[in-house]
Design a protein around this motif. Structure first.
Motif, mmCIF file in Angstrom:
data_model
loop_
_atom_site.group_PDB
_atom_site.id
_atom_site.type_symbol
_atom_site.label_atom_id
_atom_site.label_comp_id
_atom_site.label_asym_id
_atom_site.label_seq_id
_atom_site.Cartn_x
_atom_site.Cartn_y
_atom_site.Cartn_z
ATOM 1 N N ILE A 67 1.047 -1.256 0.005
ATOM 2 C CA ILE A 67 0.029 -0.153 0.077
ATOM 3 C C ILE A 67 0.818 1.340 -0.242
ATOM 4 C CG2 ILE A 67 -1.641 1.370 1.018
ATOM 5 C CD1 ILE A 67 -2.843 -1.548 2.464
ATOM 6 N N HIS A 68 0.710 2.082 -0.993
ATOM 7 C CA HIS A 68 1.699 3.266 -0.972
ATOM 8 C C HIS A 68 0.690 4.615 -0.947
ATOM 9 C CE1 HIS A 68 4.653 0.494 -2.280
ATOM 10 N NE2 HIS A 68 3.722 0.032 -3.313
ATOM 11 N N TYR A 69 0.607 5.072 0.313
ATOM 12 C CA TYR A 69 -0.620 6.102 0.271
ATOM 13 C C TYR A 69 0.269 6.960 1.591
ATOM 14 C CZ TYR A 69 -4.646 8.347 2.190
ATOM 15 O OH TYR A 69 -5.745 9.338 2.597
ATOM 16 N N GLN A 89 -7.501 -0.608 8.434
ATOM 17 C CA GLN A 89 -8.888 -0.391 7.932
ATOM 18 C C GLN A 89 -9.224 -1.617 7.290
ATOM 19 O OE1 GLN A 89 -10.482 3.764 7.583
ATOM 20 N NE2 GLN A 89 -8.475 4.144 7.218
ATOM 21 N N LEU A 90 -8.492 -1.838 6.485
ATOM 22 C CA LEU A 90 -8.710 -3.193 5.676
ATOM 23 C C LEU A 90 -8.528 -4.506 6.339
ATOM 24 C CD1 LEU A 90 -6.597 -2.334 2.456
ATOM 25 C CD2 LEU A 90 -8.993 -1.818 2.838
ATOM 26 N N ILE A 107 -10.825 -0.531 -3.003
ATOM 27 C CA ILE A 107 -10.630 0.913 -1.899
ATOM 28 C C ILE A 107 -9.540 1.511 -2.091
ATOM 29 C CG2 ILE A 107 -10.345 1.311 0.660
ATOM 30 C CD1 ILE A 107 -12.429 -1.088 0.933
ATOM 31 N N ILE A 108 -8.303 0.684 -2.439
ATOM 32 C CA ILE A 108 -6.822 1.389 -2.536
ATOM 33 C C ILE A 108 -6.795 2.300 -3.963
ATOM 34 C CG2 ILE A 108 -4.699 0.943 -2.859
ATOM 35 C CD1 ILE A 108 -5.194 -1.835 -1.288
ATOM 36 N N PHE A 145 -10.268 7.582 3.715
ATOM 37 C CA PHE A 145 -11.284 6.450 3.627
ATOM 38 C C PHE A 145 -11.454 6.061 5.293
ATOM 39 C CE2 PHE A 145 -11.838 1.946 4.370
ATOM 40 C CZ PHE A 145 -13.180 1.638 3.544
ATOM 41 N N SER A 146 -12.805 5.560 5.325
ATOM 42 C CA SER A 146 -13.179 5.177 6.736
ATOM 43 C C SER A 146 -13.872 3.826 6.638
ATOM 44 C CB SER A 146 -13.994 6.542 7.608
ATOM 45 O OG SER A 146 -14.491 5.870 8.585
ATOM 46 N N GLU A 147 -13.495 2.811 7.181
ATOM 47 C CA GLU A 147 -14.159 1.767 7.380
ATOM 48 C C GLU A 147 -15.462 1.724 8.228
ATOM 49 O OE1 GLU A 147 -12.386 2.842 9.444
ATOM 50 O OE2 GLU A 147 -11.616 1.275 10.929
ATOM 51 N N TYR A 148 -15.482 2.701 9.127
ATOM 52 C CA TYR A 148 -16.618 2.872 9.935
ATOM 53 C C TYR A 148 -17.719 3.531 9.375
ATOM 54 C CZ TYR A 148 -13.697 1.311 14.089
ATOM 55 O OH TYR A 148 -12.969 0.728 14.855
#
Length: 269
Positions: free
Chosen positions: A82-84, A98-99, A195-196, A207-210
């Motif tokens: 993941i490159h964020y 989150q994932l 998502i990514i 991004f928010s999983e919740y």
């Protein structure tokens, strides 16, 4: 904080608990676990701690009767894929956690599971299912980019009745699976890749999983949800330094405490 058995609701369904953690969280994680058992008014099945390989966290799991889960067994990708990030911040690990939460249905056994952030401690009784409805704890502000990403992922606007980012949430395995299937149907990609790829990586909070899960639930059946104010307090102190009387005083006004800014600890609890 002393540990006591919390009262259980009559007919409350058994739930499992999932807590992603890293060694930095050892300053709060023991209290998080203890107070889940003290204040969650459901029978607790298993508590799963999802972590990188860590002898210290494994030992804590053994002492606290929790199940250690190697995070690399949860998703087909690792954090390194993941490159964020920017020159000023790196959110790759934040997104990875989150994932991990969103694939909790592949880990737990119970129909319902509580996801808890490892830096947030409950200080008052919590129920998550009341008269057949799921309780969602809410606050009044959020990050606009969470909803931009939601719209891209699901092809619809988030209803946004309130913000659901309150550091813990009860998930229904079947409904979480339905959310991921919907994302995959829209994007013709595995849900985590969708998502990514749909996050605006120039934004620090993308991004928010919740928010994603709860707004998806709200679009399906708002009548199945009970919204309550989270009354969370963020503290910049060492969690273990708080005395029982201080906790009682805080509990007069708040339901939970978060210790987001504590990044060091002197020794593993």
């Amino acid at each position: 904080m002393s540990v006591q058995r919390g009262l259980r609701l009559n007919n409350a369904p058994k739930i499992d608990v999932l807590i992603p953690a890293i060694e930095k969280d050892l300053a709060t994680l023991p209290l998080v676990i203890d107070n889940i058992r003290r204040y969650v008014k459901h029978p607790i099945g298993s508590i799963y701690i999802v972590s990188p390989v860590s002898t210290k966290i494994r030992k804590l799991c053994s002492r606290k009767n929790c199940i250690f889960v190697n995070e690399r067994s949860v998703l087909p990708i690792t954090k390194n894929e993941i490159h964020y990030q920017s020159s000023r911040w790196n959110r790759s690990g934040w997104l990875y956690q989150q994932l991990l939460k969103m694939n909790g249905d592949s880990i737990v056994k119970a129909k319902y599971f509580l996801v808890m952030d490892a830096d947030t401690v409950l200080i008052k009784p919590h129920s998550f299912i009341v008269e057949g409805k799921t309780v969602f704890y809410c606050r009044d502000w959020s990050q606009p980019e969470y909803f931009n990403t939601y719209s891209k992922l699901l092809g619809m606007k988030a209803p946004r009745p309130r913000s659901f980012v309150t550091h813990y949430m009860l998930f229904d395995k079947s409904k979480l699976s339905a959310l991921k299937q919907k994302i995959e149907a829209v994007h013709k990609l595995p849900w985590y890749k969708a998502i990514i790829s749909n996050i605006n990586k120039k934004k620090q909070f993308g991004f928010s999983e919740y928010e994603t899960y709860a707004n998806f639930m709200y679009t399906k059946n708002p009548g199945s949800m009970v919204l309550r104010s989270s009354m969370n307090k963020s503290l910049n102190v060492n969690a273990s330094s708080l005395k029982e009387q201080q906790i009682r005083n805080l509990a007069l006004k708040y339901r939970s405490l978060s210790f987001h800014k504590r990044k060091i600890y002197s020794k593993a609890p």
